[in-house]
Write a protein that holds these residues in place. Structure first.
Motif, mmCIF file in Angstrom:
data_model
loop_
_atom_site.group_PDB
_atom_site.id
_atom_site.type_symbol
_atom_site.label_atom_id
_atom_site.label_comp_id
_atom_site.label_asym_id
_atom_site.label_seq_id
_atom_site.Cartn_x
_atom_site.Cartn_y
_atom_site.Cartn_z
ATOM 1 N N ALA A 1 173.882 83.096 80.096
ATOM 2 C CA ALA A 1 174.205 84.243 79.250
ATOM 3 C C ALA A 1 175.494 83.977 78.499
ATOM 4 O O ALA A 1 176.433 83.400 79.037
ATOM 5 N N SER A 2 175.523 84.401 77.241
ATOM 6 C CA SER A 2 176.782 84.415 76.514
ATOM 7 C C SER A 2 177.583 85.571 77.104
ATOM 8 O O SER A 2 177.116 86.707 77.101
ATOM 9 N N PRO A 3 178.735 85.297 77.671
ATOM 10 C CA PRO A 3 179.425 86.304 78.487
ATOM 11 C C PRO A 3 179.736 87.603 77.755
ATOM 12 O O PRO A 3 180.073 87.586 76.581
ATOM 13 N N ALA A 4 179.627 88.683 78.493
ATOM 14 C CA ALA A 4 179.901 90.007 77.948
ATOM 15 C C ALA A 4 181.398 90.289 77.847
ATOM 16 O O ALA A 4 181.795 91.306 77.318
ATOM 17 N N TYR B 1 180.762 73.178 77.881
ATOM 18 C CA TYR B 1 180.839 74.531 77.352
ATOM 19 C C TYR B 1 179.820 74.683 76.229
ATOM 20 O O TYR B 1 179.601 73.762 75.454
ATOM 21 N N ILE B 2 179.220 75.879 76.152
ATOM 22 C CA ILE B 2 178.307 76.207 75.071
ATOM 23 C C ILE B 2 178.859 77.437 74.364
ATOM 24 O O ILE B 2 179.136 78.457 74.994
ATOM 25 N N TYR B 3 179.032 77.316 73.053
ATOM 26 C CA TYR B 3 179.587 78.394 72.247
ATOM 27 C C TYR B 3 178.487 79.035 71.412
ATOM 28 O O TYR B 3 177.609 78.342 70.904
ATOM 29 N N GLN C 1 184.371 86.222 75.513
ATOM 30 C CA GLN C 1 184.897 84.866 75.361
ATOM 31 C C GLN C 1 184.093 84.075 74.341
ATOM 32 O O GLN C 1 184.610 83.185 73.704
ATOM 33 N N GLY C 2 182.815 84.363 74.239
ATOM 34 C CA GLY C 2 181.987 83.669 73.274
ATOM 35 C C GLY C 2 181.483 82.320 73.727
ATOM 36 O O GLY C 2 180.934 81.573 72.937
ATOM 37 N N PHE C 3 181.669 81.982 74.994
ATOM 38 C CA PHE C 3 181.129 80.719 75.475
ATOM 39 C C PHE C 3 180.637 80.864 76.904
ATOM 40 O O PHE C 3 181.021 81.764 77.627
ATOM 41 N N ALA C 4 179.748 79.956 77.272
ATOM 42 C CA ALA C 4 179.239 79.876 78.638
ATOM 43 C C ALA C 4 179.663 78.527 79.208
ATOM 44 O O ALA C 4 179.768 77.544 78.478
ATOM 45 N N THR C 5 179.901 78.482 80.498
ATOM 46 C CA THR C 5 180.328 77.260 81.174
ATOM 47 C C THR C 5 179.178 76.696 81.992
ATOM 48 O O THR C 5 178.533 77.426 82.733
ATOM 49 N N LEU C 6 178.938 75.395 81.843
ATOM 50 C CA LEU C 6 177.948 74.692 82.656
ATOM 51 C C LEU C 6 178.679 73.809 83.647
ATOM 52 O O LEU C 6 179.487 72.971 83.258
ATOM 53 N N ASN C 7 178.425 74.009 84.923
ATOM 54 C CA ASN C 7 178.973 73.166 85.981
ATOM 55 C C ASN C 7 177.821 72.345 86.553
ATOM 56 O O ASN C 7 176.915 72.900 87.172
ATOM 57 N N THR D 1 178.050 84.441 65.642
ATOM 58 C CA THR D 1 177.337 84.883 64.444
ATOM 59 C C THR D 1 178.291 84.753 63.264
ATOM 60 O O THR D 1 179.484 84.501 63.459
ATOM 61 N N PRO D 2 177.821 84.954 62.062
ATOM 62 C CA PRO D 2 178.722 84.914 60.921
ATOM 63 C C PRO D 2 179.842 85.966 60.992
ATOM 64 O O PRO D 2 180.875 85.819 60.364
ATOM 65 N N THR D 3 179.648 87.015 61.800
ATOM 66 C CA THR D 3 180.665 88.066 61.897
ATOM 67 C C THR D 3 181.504 87.996 63.171
ATOM 68 O O THR D 3 182.389 88.810 63.355
ATOM 69 N N GLY D 4 181.235 87.068 64.068
ATOM 70 C CA GLY D 4 182.059 86.970 65.270
ATOM 71 C C GLY D 4 181.316 86.432 66.469
ATOM 72 O O GLY D 4 180.202 85.931 66.378
ATOM 73 N N ARG D 5 181.954 86.556 67.627
ATOM 74 C CA ARG D 5 181.402 86.046 68.876
ATOM 75 C C ARG D 5 180.207 86.862 69.339
ATOM 76 O O ARG D 5 180.116 88.048 69.073
ATOM 77 N N VAL D 6 179.329 86.197 70.060
ATOM 78 C CA VAL D 6 178.111 86.823 70.542
ATOM 79 C C VAL D 6 178.262 87.178 72.015
ATOM 80 O O VAL D 6 178.760 86.388 72.807
ATOM 81 N N THR D 7 177.842 88.364 72.369
ATOM 82 C CA THR D 7 177.710 88.729 73.777
ATOM 83 C C THR D 7 176.310 89.284 73.976
ATOM 84 O O THR D 7 175.727 89.845 73.058
ATOM 85 N N GLY D 8 175.777 89.100 75.153
ATOM 86 C CA GLY D 8 174.452 89.612 75.452
ATOM 87 C C GLY D 8 173.311 88.742 74.971
ATOM 88 O O GLY D 8 172.178 89.202 74.875
#
Length: 94
Positions: free
Chosen positions: A18-21, A70-72, A24-30, A75-82
């Motif tokens: 999930a793109s964090p709510a 990290y995965i970012y 932050q606009g990024f997800a972490t892969l471990n 959108t053209p208007t800003g960071r994505v959540t949800g």
């Protein structure tokens, strides 16, 4: 996250995060089984959004180390959540 190790040294990871709510606009892969180095794997990702108001995403990846990426999503208007981000990573573990 799922992965498969091959006897020839190749390892593949895939899944979705999930793109964090928290904005932050990024997800972490471990990665539980590390790659040989940060230069020994490639990763691709794409975003999926259930809402109807956003139709265009920019998705990028950053290999930070053999254990972490990290995965970012933006959108053209800003960071994505949800949003869901589907990914595949492939490289060598030995």
């Amino acid at each position: 996250m799922w992965y498969k190790k091959y006897n020839d040294g190749v390892i593949e990871y895939w899944g979705r995060v999930a793109s964090p709510a928290n904005g932050q606009g990024f997800a972490t892969l471990n990665f539980p089984v590390p790659f040989m180095s940060a230069d020994d794997y490639s990763i691709v990702a794409t975003s999926q959004y259930a809402g109807s108001s956003v139709i265009a995403f920019m998705t990028g990846v950053q290999r930070s180390s053999e254990k972490l990426a990290y995965i970012y999503a933006q959108t053209p208007t800003g960071r994505v959540t949800g949003a869901w981000i589907h990914f595949e990573a492939r490289g060598f573990w030995k």
